[in-house]
Design a protein around this motif. Structure first.
Motif, PDB file in Angstrom:
ATOM      1  N   GLN A  21      17.952  71.491  49.573  1.00  0.00           N
ATOM      2  CA  GLN A  21      19.394  71.456  49.332  1.00  0.00           C
ATOM      3  C   GLN A  21      19.863  70.001  49.230  1.00  0.00           C
ATOM      4  O   GLN A  21      20.701  69.673  48.396  1.00  0.00           O
ATOM      5  N   ALA A  24      18.959  68.980  45.821  1.00  0.00           N
ATOM      6  CA  ALA A  24      19.919  69.481  44.832  1.00  0.00           C
ATOM      7  C   ALA A  24      21.139  68.564  44.770  1.00  0.00           C
ATOM      8  O   ALA A  24      21.650  68.264  43.684  1.00  0.00           O
ATOM      9  N   PRO A  34      24.722  70.054  35.479  1.00  0.00           N
ATOM     10  CA  PRO A  34      24.326  71.177  36.329  1.00  0.00           C
ATOM     11  C   PRO A  34      23.381  72.198  35.682  1.00  0.00           C
ATOM     12  O   PRO A  34      22.494  72.704  36.352  1.00  0.00           O
ATOM     13  N   ILE A  38      20.007  73.452  37.493  1.00  0.00           N
ATOM     14  CA  ILE A  38      19.936  74.832  37.991  1.00  0.00           C
ATOM     15  C   ILE A  38      18.753  75.570  37.385  1.00  0.00           C
ATOM     16  O   ILE A  38      18.029  76.283  38.091  1.00  0.00           O
ATOM     17  N   ILE A  42      15.650  77.235  39.462  1.00  0.00           N
ATOM     18  CA  ILE A  42      15.287  78.652  39.343  1.00  0.00           C
ATOM     19  C   ILE A  42      13.811  78.810  38.973  1.00  0.00           C
ATOM     20  O   ILE A  42      13.082  79.585  39.609  1.00  0.00           O
ATOM     21  N   SER A 105      14.124  68.237  38.280  1.00  0.00           N
ATOM     22  CA  SER A 105      14.454  69.373  39.157  1.00  0.00           C
ATOM     23  C   SER A 105      13.276  70.318  39.306  1.00  0.00           C
ATOM     24  O   SER A 105      12.950  70.749  40.414  1.00  0.00           O
ATOM     25  N   CYS A 144      19.189  80.188  45.119  1.00  0.00           N
ATOM     26  CA  CYS A 144      20.296  79.910  44.200  1.00  0.00           C
ATOM     27  C   CYS A 144      21.642  79.954  44.920  1.00  0.00           C
ATOM     28  O   CYS A 144      22.506  79.106  44.656  1.00  0.00           O
ATOM     29  N   ASN A 147      21.794  76.624  46.732  1.00  0.00           N
ATOM     30  CA  ASN A 147      21.678  75.376  45.982  1.00  0.00           C
ATOM     31  C   ASN A 147      22.609  75.237  44.787  1.00  0.00           C
ATOM     32  O   ASN A 147      23.035  74.132  44.467  1.00  0.00           O
ATOM     33  N   VAL A 148      22.920  76.327  44.108  1.00  0.00           N
ATOM     34  CA  VAL A 148      23.777  76.226  42.918  1.00  0.00           C
ATOM     35  C   VAL A 148      25.161  75.677  43.261  1.00  0.00           C
ATOM     36  O   VAL A 148      25.653  74.777  42.561  1.00  0.00           O
ATOM     37  N   VAL A 151      24.901  71.980  43.521  1.00  0.00           N
ATOM     38  CA  VAL A 151      24.774  71.327  42.215  1.00  0.00           C
ATOM     39  C   VAL A 151      26.128  71.292  41.506  1.00  0.00           C
ATOM     40  O   VAL A 151      26.501  70.279  40.922  1.00  0.00           O
ATOM     41  N   LEU A 152      26.857  72.381  41.576  1.00  0.00           N
ATOM     42  CA  LEU A 152      28.139  72.467  40.878  1.00  0.00           C
ATOM     43  C   LEU A 152      29.231  71.620  41.522  1.00  0.00           C
ATOM     44  O   LEU A 152      30.055  71.023  40.835  1.00  0.00           O
TER      45      LEU A 152
END
Length: 184
Positions: A21, A24, A34, A38, A42, A105, A144, A147-148, A151-152
């Motif tokens: 994390q 990320a 992003p 991402i 994934i 990534s 996800c 972590n998403v 990232v966002l």
């Protein structure tokens, strides 16, 4: 469905404050792109957790149900203790940043997950549940979910999370999984 929901929950919570994390966050701040980050997360997670789940299924085949039950229960309890130890990002990871957001990534997440808490959790979950697809899907969704947003949102909200509380709740979750595995 139990395998899916347990995998999502265990990994999503365990991932908060984890090294990946933090990675990320580093990637989001560095590249500010992003979508490729991402996608790299994934794909790396799918590959890494598929290998971990496969290994977990092998462990399940090698051991008797009674030995496996105790091994899994004690492994979950060990994960509870391990979660309480905070992660830090390695300086070696930052050298990969020159390869662009997607490749950096993909490679960094795959490598960072080797021997990481969430990979070990995936091995344990795959040994516990027979549906590797549900475990891999659940652990990937869990990664996800954790972590998403990082990232966002980048640095916006991550620094304000109560990390000590999150780590303690995660440890409690793994400890409860360990006890229920041993007792039931």
């Amino acid at each position: 469905m139990e395998a899916l929901f347990t995998s999502i929950t265990a990994v999503a919570i365990a991932e908060i404050g984890d090294k990946t994390q933090l990675l990320a966050l580093l990637l989001a701040c560095k590249f500010r792109k992003p979508v490729p980050i991402i996608l790299g997360i994934i794909i790396a997670t799918l590959l890494n957790h598929a290998a971990a789940a496969w290994f977990g299924s092998l462990v399940q085949q090698w051991l008797s149900p009674e030995v496996l039950r105790w091994l899994l229960g004690l492994s979950f309890i060990a994960m509870a203790i391990w979660v309480l130890i905070p992660d830090k990002i390695d300086e070696e990871d930052s050298k990969m940043l020159k390869y662009g957001p997607f490749l950096a990534s993909l490679v960094l997440f795959f490598i960072a997950e080797i021997g990481d808490k969430t990979q070990v959790a995936t091995v344990i979950l795959a040994a516990k549940y027979e549906s590797l697809v549900m475990v891999i899907t659940g652990t990937t969704i869990g990664m996800c979910l954790a972590n998403v947003p990082v990232v966002l949102l980048g640095k916006l909200g991550v620094e304000k999370l109560p990390m000590t509380l999150i780590h303690r709740l995660t440890a409690l979750l793994f400890f409860a999984l360990g006890l229920t595995t041993i007792l039931f």
